[in-house]
Design an enzyme around this catalytic site. Structure first.
Site, PDB file in Angstrom:
ATOM      1  N   ARG A 123       0.820  -1.219   0.000  1.00 20.17           N
ATOM      2  CA  ARG A 123       0.000   0.000   0.000  1.00 20.17           C
ATOM      3  C   ARG A 123       0.852   1.267   0.000  1.00 20.17           C
ATOM      4  O   ARG A 123       0.319   2.365  -0.118  1.00 20.17           O
ATOM      5  CB  ARG A 123      -0.934   0.002   1.214  1.00 20.17           C
ATOM      6  CG  ARG A 123      -1.974  -1.100   1.164  1.00 20.17           C
ATOM      7  CD  ARG A 123      -3.031  -0.993   2.265  1.00 20.17           C
ATOM      8  NE  ARG A 123      -2.592  -0.355   3.478  1.00 20.17           N
ATOM      9  CZ  ARG A 123      -2.290  -0.981   4.625  1.00 20.17           C
ATOM     10  NH1 ARG A 123      -2.369  -2.284   4.692  1.00 20.17           N
ATOM     11  NH2 ARG A 123      -1.914  -0.303   5.680  1.00 20.17           N
ATOM     12  N   CYS A 124       2.154   1.131   0.136  1.00 15.37           N
ATOM     13  CA  CYS A 124       3.064   2.283   0.229  1.00 15.37           C
ATOM     14  C   CYS A 124       3.689   2.583  -1.137  1.00 15.37           C
ATOM     15  O   CYS A 124       4.303   1.712  -1.759  1.00 15.37           O
ATOM     16  CB  CYS A 124       4.155   1.969   1.249  1.00 15.37           C
ATOM     17  SG  CYS A 124       5.473   3.188   1.311  1.00 15.37           S
ATOM     18  N   SER A 125       3.569   3.819  -1.588  1.00 16.97           N
ATOM     19  CA  SER A 125       4.118   4.180  -2.897  1.00 16.97           C
ATOM     20  C   SER A 125       5.642   4.088  -2.914  1.00 16.97           C
ATOM     21  O   SER A 125       6.219   3.692  -3.935  1.00 16.97           O
ATOM     22  CB  SER A 125       3.662   5.580  -3.307  1.00 16.97           C
ATOM     23  OG  SER A 125       4.123   6.549  -2.392  1.00 16.97           O
TER      24      SER A 125
ATOM     25  N   ARG B 211       6.402   0.341  -3.254  1.00  9.01           N
ATOM     26  CA  ARG B 211       6.126  -0.103  -4.629  1.00  9.01           C
ATOM     27  C   ARG B 211       7.191   0.422  -5.587  1.00  9.01           C
ATOM     28  O   ARG B 211       7.628  -0.280  -6.498  1.00  9.01           O
ATOM     29  CB  ARG B 211       4.738   0.341  -5.077  1.00  9.01           C
ATOM     30  CG  ARG B 211       3.595  -0.371  -4.371  1.00  9.01           C
ATOM     31  CD  ARG B 211       2.243  -0.088  -5.020  1.00  9.01           C
ATOM     32  NE  ARG B 211       1.983   1.328  -5.255  1.00  9.01           N
ATOM     33  CZ  ARG B 211       1.362   2.141  -4.405  1.00  9.01           C
ATOM     34  NH1 ARG B 211       0.941   1.691  -3.236  1.00  9.01           N
ATOM     35  NH2 ARG B 211       1.156   3.408  -4.721  1.00  9.01           N
TER      36      ARG B 211
END
Length: 117
Positions: free
Chosen positions: A10-12, A15
């Site tokens: 969920r963390c940019s 990712r």
């Protein structure tokens, strides 16, 4: 080459680091640390390998940070590590380990520092 990413999908930033690894031909072992959190010895070893203080790995925006009083500068490193083990959402991410070292990859491009030449 053995590469591990302690990842939160969920963390940019997480990712982004994973994408950079793959763009450079590296398929890392992906550990979703919220599902499979590190134990105390593993987290302590990661912190040592990164060359940072435990406080530098804390996510101060998490509700548990305030409710546990982790802003208290008098808390020991051991207490901060114990808090992160008990509440893995407090661990900043992503952490990437390669044979060249370990880094908190914020921004994601930090991962390039520890990829092989």
């Amino acid at each position: 080459m053995a590469v591990t990413i302690w990842h939160n999908p969920r963390c940019s930033n997480s990712r982004g680091a994973l994408e950079l690894l793959r763009e450079h031909g590296v398929e890392p072992m992906v550990i979703e640390y919220l599902k499979t959190p590190p134990d105390r010895p593993t987290l302590a070893a990661l912190i040592t390998r990164m060359g940072i203080a435990p406080r530098e790995l804390l996510r101060s925006k998490e509700p548990a940070y305030g409710s546990l009083g982790l802003d208290d500068a008098a808390l020991s490193d051991a207490a901060l590590i114990e808090a992160m083990v008990a509440h893995p959402e407090l661990i900043n991410r992503p952490i990437v380990e390669t044979p060249r070292g370990a880094r908190l990859c914020r921004p994601p491009e930090t991962v390039l520092e520890i990829l092989p030449a």
